[in-house]
Write an enzyme that holds these catalytic residues in place. Structure first.
Site, PDB file in Angstrom:
ATOM      1  CG  ASP A 179     -33.918  52.922  -4.331  1.00 22.98           C
ATOM      2  OD1 ASP A 179     -35.084  52.779  -4.756  1.00 22.98           O
ATOM      3  OD2 ASP A 179     -33.222  51.971  -3.944  1.00 22.98           O
ATOM      4  CG  ASP A 222     -32.322  47.364  -5.662  1.00 24.29           C
ATOM      5  OD1 ASP A 222     -32.106  48.584  -5.719  1.00 24.29           O
ATOM      6  OD2 ASP A 222     -33.389  46.881  -5.242  1.00 24.29           O
TER       7      ASP A 222
END
Length: 580
Positions: free
Chosen positions: A352, A414
């Site tokens: 990420d 997420d």
């Protein structure tokens, strides 16, 4: 070569031009009530725009889109006295355009761009020489202005203030934390129910699907596939976006069915089954209510697929399907050990951060690959958006919501990645009977990490890798709870619910002992022939784990009094964490 590329990237970062969003307020020259705001991108180093529209003078917009204003030959004979010229982009610098416009009496300059809006840059000397604002307007908006208002219009340039925090973040926070908490609780309860209750495989309560244990090899393959898919989407977005939409429709309809099926099965009506047949799937004679549920889920997905670009209400269906998809994945995918949780979260943490913060130095446009793909490239011909996000429209009343993304987004990753750790914590809680302290602590840590993400988003005013904040919060909190309870070893090696796994170190290996005061020796075990003739009840012959209420190793359990059958057929009793 690598050092030169890094130096060039640092120079590019240092040379980035300050830019802000502003508004072009257009009204009809005839003085009618019709008006509309359009988004512009300007550089405040040329000249700042006022914040209050009431204090701005309306000026005539001069249409010179056929000229680029790169030489004196492009200037009209009467000049631009108290006007704002609208010129085409290209063939010369912004400084050359604005210098000619200011010299001819213009009060501002609008440059029409058919490409992505970029900040109009210059150097310090040029900024000091120019005193009128310079802004970029998209080609599509310029066409809409003259089509809607005609060729004679008055405009005003201003930059309204925007609230620091939008209320839609509260909605996203509730949806994300609620999905993680509900998904983790459901996944843990389902896993415990599967391995700790006596249920025959052919019984009416048979589980319809099996959980998938994630291995380190699967984690590595998954991350490599994510990287490849993200890069392919960046270069071939218009071709692959429809593939992602199709996958989302299939997965979300399955997830919605999986979430609603337990509720529908509790209904006391419509239990009739399909008649005997030889059709695929229908030969199992499913209940009519389950078929109706499947049709309902497919219908919801089809409605979203048709109206997915309706910004007014389609986001509600997308969020509903997305939450159902996340709950289904949390129920299906299982991390068997905290070691696997740590590996998955750390690898995706690096993934990420790399694709959000590092890739801007590697792309020609200087944009993050992750943010570009998640929000949809500005030069996309399809104008489609990836559906793998929770989205809520901005709730503030600032006109700048037209410029920046009209939605706040949170990716499914997420939610799913920390949610798998929350589910593991719940399973471990029930294993060690810790009153769900791990589950509650990890869920609270996820909520705090999400709040930190929102704070970073507001302060930096750019897309944030949420896992940068969620992974440390959840992992460190889980480790801290395990250390505080002195269970880090058991927590690291796993909760003991996996099939054919080693016996948990905190579970005694020996079976229950007969009472010392019984005084009667245990009789010999009968021959195998006699055992075959008198089978045990289902509770005793079903291979599996005994109920914790019957387990002598359980703190809340009690040792049952031996019966005649118990004395006639003694044998080892399986302990939690072992397989029969």
């Amino acid at each position: 070569m690598a050092a030169a590329r890094l130096a060039a990237a640092l120079l590019l970062l240092a040379a980035q031009v300050a830019c802000e969003y502003g508004m072009l307020h257009v009204v009809s020259e005839k003085g009618g009530p019709q008006s509309k705001d359009y988004c512009i991108l300007y550089n405040p180093q040329w000249a700042r725009l006022p914040h209050d529209l009431a204090k701005v003078s309306f000026l005539q917009l001069r249409d010179l889109r056929s000229a680029q204003l790169c030489s004196h030959f492009d200037l009209p004979a009467d000049g631009f006295s108290n006007q704002i010229p609208l010129v085409a982009r290209g063939n010369c610098t912004f400084y050359e355009k604005v210098r000619l416009a200011q010299g001819s009496g213009a009060r501002g300059l609008l440059v029409v761009s058919k490409e992505k809006l970029v900040p109009p840059g210059g150097n310090k000397t040029q900024y000091e020489e120019i005193s009128i604002p310079v802004a970029l307007l998209s080609h599509r908006d310029s066409q809409d202005i003259f089509r809607r208002f005609g060729l004679v219009v008055r405009v005003a340039l201003y930059a309204p203030g925007e609230p620091v925090l939008d209320y839609n973040m509260v909605i996203i926070f509730i949806m994300a934390v609620g999905t993680v908490a509900l998904g983790g609780y459901w996944a843990g309860s389902r896993d415990v129910k599967k391995y700790m209750k006596h249920k025959r495989d052919d019984g009416p309560e048979k589980q319809e699907d099996e959980a998938v244990d994630v291995t380190p090899v699967m984690i590595c393959v998954f991350v490599v596939m994510c990287c490849l898919m993200l890069v392919l989407l960046y270069y071939f977005y218009d071709r692959l976006v429809y593939v992602i939409i199709g996958i989302f429709c299939l997965a979300s309809s399955t997830g919605l069915y999986s979430c609603l099926a337990p509720c529908v099965r509790r209904l006391p009506f419509c239990r009739c089954r399909v008649p005997d047949n030889s059709l695929p799937y229908f030969h199992k004679r499913p209940q009519a209510r389950m078929l109706l549920l499947a049709l309902f889920c497919i219908g919801i997905t089809v409605v979203w697929g048709i109206f997915r670009n309706e910004d007014q209400w389609a986001w509600v269906l997308q969020d509903t399907l997305g939450i159902a998809f996340c709950l289904y994945m949390l129920k299906t995918i299982r991390l068997p050990t905290f070691k696997a949780c740590t590996l998955l979260l750390l690898v995706l943490f690096i993934y990420d951060v790399f694709f959000v913060f590092i890739t801007p130095f590697l792309t020609k446009s200087g944009n993050s690959i992750m943010v570009e793909v998640a929000t949809g490239p500005s030069n996309s011909s399809t104008h489609e958006k990836l559906p793998m996000v929770l989205k809520v429209p901005r709730l503030n009343t600032s006109p700048l919501s037209l410029c920046d993304r009209p939605f706040s987004l949170l990716g499914f990753g997420d939610i799913l990645v920390p949610g798998l750790l929350v589910a593991y914590c719940h399973r471990f809680d029930i294993q060690v009977q810790s009153s769900r302290v791990y589950f509650v602590a990890c869920t609270i840590a996820y909520g705090l990490g999400l709040l930190v993400t929102f704070m970073a988003l507001v302060l930096m005013q750019r897309g944030q890798p949420a896992l940068l904040y969620l992974v440390p919060c959840t992992l460190l909190t889980s480790c801290a709870v395990a250390l505080w309870r002195r269970e880090l070893g058991a927590f690291w090696m796993g909760s003991g619910f996996a099939k054919d796994g080693p016996q948990s170190p905190w579970t005694p290996a020996e079976g229950p002992q007969p009472p010392k005061d019984s005084g009667a020796p245990l009789p010999q075990q009968p021959p195998c022939e006699e055992l075959a003739k008198s089978p045990l009840p289902a509770e005793e012959t079903d291979a599996g784990i005994v109920d914790p209420a019957q387990d002598p190793a359980s703190p809340v359990g009690s040792i049952p009094e031996p019966t005649d059958r118990d004395q006639a057929q003694p044998g080892p009793v399986a302990q939690p964490g072992t397989s029969a």
